[in-house]
Write a protein that holds these residues in place. Structure first.
Motif, PDB file in Angstrom:
ATOM      1  N   LEU A 188      -3.431   3.868   3.970  1.00  0.00           N
ATOM      2  CA  LEU A 188      -3.532   3.208   2.670  1.00  0.00           C
ATOM      3  C   LEU A 188      -3.133   1.747   2.754  1.00  0.00           C
ATOM      4  O   LEU A 188      -3.762   0.879   2.124  1.00  0.00           O
ATOM      5  CB  LEU A 188      -2.645   3.916   1.632  1.00  0.00           C
ATOM      6  N   ARG A 189      -2.117   1.455   3.527  1.00  0.00           N
ATOM      7  CA  ARG A 189      -1.649   0.066   3.652  1.00  0.00           C
ATOM      8  C   ARG A 189      -2.744  -0.830   4.229  1.00  0.00           C
ATOM      9  O   ARG A 189      -2.969  -1.943   3.742  1.00  0.00           O
ATOM     10  CB  ARG A 189      -0.399   0.031   4.530  1.00  0.00           C
ATOM     11  N   ILE A 190      -3.449  -0.343   5.233  1.00  0.00           N
ATOM     12  CA  ILE A 190      -4.531  -1.132   5.843  1.00  0.00           C
ATOM     13  C   ILE A 190      -5.659  -1.365   4.834  1.00  0.00           C
ATOM     14  O   ILE A 190      -6.223  -2.465   4.744  1.00  0.00           O
ATOM     15  CB  ILE A 190      -5.062  -0.426   7.106  1.00  0.00           C
ATOM     16  N   ILE A 191      -5.969  -0.328   4.057  1.00  0.00           N
ATOM     17  CA  ILE A 191      -7.046  -0.463   3.067  1.00  0.00           C
ATOM     18  C   ILE A 191      -6.650  -1.438   1.961  1.00  0.00           C
ATOM     19  O   ILE A 191      -7.456  -2.276   1.541  1.00  0.00           O
ATOM     20  CB  ILE A 191      -7.405   0.911   2.483  1.00  0.00           C
ATOM     21  N   SER A 192      -5.416  -1.370   1.520  1.00  0.00           N
ATOM     22  CA  SER A 192      -4.967  -2.298   0.472  1.00  0.00           C
ATOM     23  C   SER A 192      -4.951  -3.734   0.981  1.00  0.00           C
ATOM     24  O   SER A 192      -5.303  -4.662   0.247  1.00  0.00           O
ATOM     25  CB  SER A 192      -3.574  -1.897  -0.046  1.00  0.00           C
ATOM     26  N   GLU A 193      -4.580  -3.914   2.249  1.00  0.00           N
ATOM     27  CA  GLU A 193      -4.563  -5.260   2.828  1.00  0.00           C
ATOM     28  C   GLU A 193      -5.962  -5.853   2.938  1.00  0.00           C
ATOM     29  O   GLU A 193      -6.121  -7.086   2.987  1.00  0.00           O
ATOM     30  CB  GLU A 193      -3.898  -5.223   4.203  1.00  0.00           C
ATOM     31  N   ALA A 194      -6.986  -4.988   2.945  1.00  0.00           N
ATOM     32  CA  ALA A 194      -8.371  -5.473   2.997  1.00  0.00           C
ATOM     33  C   ALA A 194      -8.871  -5.912   1.634  1.00  0.00           C
ATOM     34  O   ALA A 194      -9.994  -6.437   1.518  1.00  0.00           O
ATOM     35  CB  ALA A 194      -9.281  -4.379   3.557  1.00  0.00           C
ATOM     36  N   GLY A 195      -8.071  -5.705   0.596  1.00  0.00           N
ATOM     37  CA  GLY A 195      -8.424  -6.210  -0.724  1.00  0.00           C
ATOM     38  C   GLY A 195      -9.106  -5.218  -1.647  1.00  0.00           C
ATOM     39  O   GLY A 195      -9.498  -5.581  -2.763  1.00  0.00           O
ATOM     40  N   LEU A 196      -9.268  -3.960  -1.205  1.00  0.00           N
ATOM     41  CA  LEU A 196      -9.897  -2.968  -2.070  1.00  0.00           C
ATOM     42  C   LEU A 196      -8.925  -2.525  -3.156  1.00  0.00           C
ATOM     43  O   LEU A 196      -7.710  -2.617  -2.997  1.00  0.00           O
ATOM     44  CB  LEU A 196     -10.343  -1.744  -1.261  1.00  0.00           C
ATOM     45  N   GLY A 197      -9.504  -2.030  -4.256  1.00  0.00           N
ATOM     46  CA  GLY A 197      -8.705  -1.397  -5.280  1.00  0.00           C
ATOM     47  C   GLY A 197      -8.533   0.071  -4.946  1.00  0.00           C
ATOM     48  O   GLY A 197      -8.903   0.528  -3.862  1.00  0.00           O
ATOM     49  N   ALA A 198      -7.972   0.837  -5.894  1.00  0.00           N
ATOM     50  CA  ALA A 198      -7.734   2.263  -5.664  1.00  0.00           C
ATOM     51  C   ALA A 198      -8.291   3.091  -6.811  1.00  0.00           C
ATOM     52  O   ALA A 198      -8.170   2.720  -7.979  1.00  0.00           O
ATOM     53  CB  ALA A 198      -6.243   2.531  -5.506  1.00  0.00           C
ATOM     54  N   ASP A 199      -8.904   4.205  -6.452  1.00  0.00           N
ATOM     55  CA  ASP A 199      -9.365   5.214  -7.402  1.00  0.00           C
ATOM     56  C   ASP A 199      -8.433   6.396  -7.258  1.00  0.00           C
ATOM     57  O   ASP A 199      -8.325   6.990  -6.179  1.00  0.00           O
ATOM     58  CB  ASP A 199     -10.817   5.599  -7.083  1.00  0.00           C
ATOM     59  N   CYS A 200      -7.749   6.760  -8.339  1.00  0.00           N
ATOM     60  CA  CYS A 200      -6.739   7.816  -8.290  1.00  0.00           C
ATOM     61  C   CYS A 200      -7.110   8.969  -9.213  1.00  0.00           C
ATOM     62  O   CYS A 200      -7.766   8.764 -10.240  1.00  0.00           O
ATOM     63  CB  CYS A 200      -5.374   7.258  -8.705  1.00  0.00           C
ATOM     64  N   VAL A 201      -6.654  10.164  -8.859  1.00  0.00           N
ATOM     65  CA  VAL A 201      -6.913  11.341  -9.694  1.00  0.00           C
ATOM     66  C   VAL A 201      -5.625  12.104 -10.018  1.00  0.00           C
ATOM     67  O   VAL A 201      -5.675  13.241 -10.461  1.00  0.00           O
ATOM     68  CB  VAL A 201      -7.953  12.284  -9.040  1.00  0.00           C
ATOM     69  N   SER A 202      -4.476  11.465  -9.803  1.00  0.00           N
ATOM     70  CA  SER A 202      -3.204  12.063 -10.201  1.00  0.00           C
ATOM     71  C   SER A 202      -2.174  10.948 -10.328  1.00  0.00           C
ATOM     72  O   SER A 202      -2.361   9.835  -9.800  1.00  0.00           O
ATOM     73  CB  SER A 202      -2.719  13.091  -9.170  1.00  0.00           C
TER      74      SER A 202
END
Length: 384
Positions: free
Chosen positions: A54-68
């Motif tokens: 998750l840290r690598i993905i967030s550092e790439a600038g993407l947002g997050a889709d959450c279901v909880s």
């Protein structure tokens, strides 16, 4: 490809994540959406919530889709800004909704009138406004497994198209609700671009219907769904994001200033993960030979749950003579089978076996059935 010499002292089974491939995949996504100034991508955390991934993905600038609510918490802890977090799901609890409101997330993807009324009450209790996108069930089928099709009228997800105007007008009259968009998602592991084209056509119809009543939509969230090549992970490690985004660019009638949101999950992390396991026994049955692994359906449930295919290879003996096995695990269930009548290099006790394309819905769906420990996930860079 796999540093087997460094695996010797690590307890199997475990997940091995190729971070170089992850970064290549993320760069591909960013390069493609960079062609369209109105595209936003939110990674679907349900596919893989390993904190290091998750840290690598967030550092790439993407947002997050959450279901909880806990996925929102994991996203925030991994560095995703609240302004890029969307929250979907048919059964958001009061506690989870309040957590989203208190953290001022970008949007709730609301799935029912009943949920809308609860969000209004809870936002009012905090003297805040909650931003809402309504998830509309478009009644569009997808060429995928029935268990991961989500856009048909018979599915539990979303609001029926017939109720769309009704819920929007309800929201517009609620003081603590801000209606900002529509949300759609037709399924997962979709490889036929015609399915996404059909969704585009349905969205165009619905937007025209709303505009006849003076309703303009700021944000259109088309969900995710892009699949990966489970049969050829080495030949096709990065999914066809170019064609995926182009389908929407060519077929959706985007309004001025409108933002298009995507929620890829499997396509981001599916190919980066491998379940590393070892052969406990090679058992000769009456009619079959069994390769019995120390990994089972508790570590990777997709084959048992969906009859899913994963490419399996003996990485201790990659050039060995091919033999046919039923590849099975140690769980006390007849469904604990990874593959039947499967050809791979001759296997011996103690050989490392790699079950590929397991980065999505692998570690995150693991269980402790039979009192087994949960598998640990390691990044490839930890072995350098």
């Amino acid at each position: 490809m796999f540093p087997i010499d460094k695996f010797q002292n690590i307890e199997t089974p475990f997940y091995y994540y190729d971070t170089e491939l992850l970064r290549t995949t993320l760069n591909t996504i960013n390069n493609e959406i960079g062609k369209y100034e109105n595209y936003c991508v939110h990674y679907a955390i349900k596919a893989n919530a390993n904190p290091k991934v998750l840290r690598i993905i967030s550092e790439a600038g993407l947002g997050a889709d959450c279901v909880s609510g806990n996925e929102i918490k994991a996203a925030l802890e991994a560095g995703f800004p609240a302004s890029k977090i969307v929250y979907a799901g048919v059964a958001k609890t009061d506690k989870e909704i309040l957590f989203g409101i208190d953290n001022d997330i970008f949007c709730f993807n609301c799935e029912s009138i009943e949920e809308l009324e609860v969000i209004q009450q809870l936002a009012a209790s905090r003297s805040k406004k909650a931003r809402i996108a309504f998830r509309i069930n478009p009644d569009v089928g997808a060429h995928t497994h029935s268990n991961i099709t989500t856009g048909l009228a018979e599915n539990k997800f979303g609001i029926p198209m017939a109720d769309m105007e009704k819920v929007i007008m309800l929201a517009k009259n609620m003081p603590n609700i801000e209606f900002i968009g529509l949300h759609f998602h037709i399924g997962s592991q979709i490889l036929e671009m015609e399915d996404f084209e059909a969704l585009c056509n349905r969205i165009n119809e619905l937007q025209e219907r709303l505009e006849e009543q003076g309703i303009v939509v700021q944000n259109i969230n088309v969900g995710g769904g892009l699949g990966i090549d489970y049969e050829n992970p080495n030949q096709k490690p990065v999914p066809d994001f170019k064609s995926f985004f182009e389908v929407y660019a060519k077929n959706m009638k985007v309004r001025h200033g409108q933002k298009i949101h995507f929620e890829p999950g499997r396509s981001v992390v599916g190919q980066i993960g491998t379940l590393i396991t070892r052969t406990i026994y090679v058992k000769k049955g009456t009619k079959k030979e069994f390769c019995i692994l120390d990994a089972g359906m508790t570590d990777l449930i997709r084959p048992a749950l969906y009859d899913a295919y994963h490419y399996i290879e003996n990485i201790s003996n990659p050039n060995g003579v091919s033999k046919e096995y039923d590849v099975v695990g140690p769980i006390c269930e007849s469904s604990d089978v990874f593959a039947k009548n499967y050809d791979m290099a001759e296997t011996r006790r103690g050989d490392f076996i790699a079950i590929r394309s397991a980065g999505a819905y692998g570690e995150i769906m693991a269980s402790q059935y039979n009192c087994r420990p949960l598998p640990i996930g390691y990044l490839s860079e930890e072995f350098k």
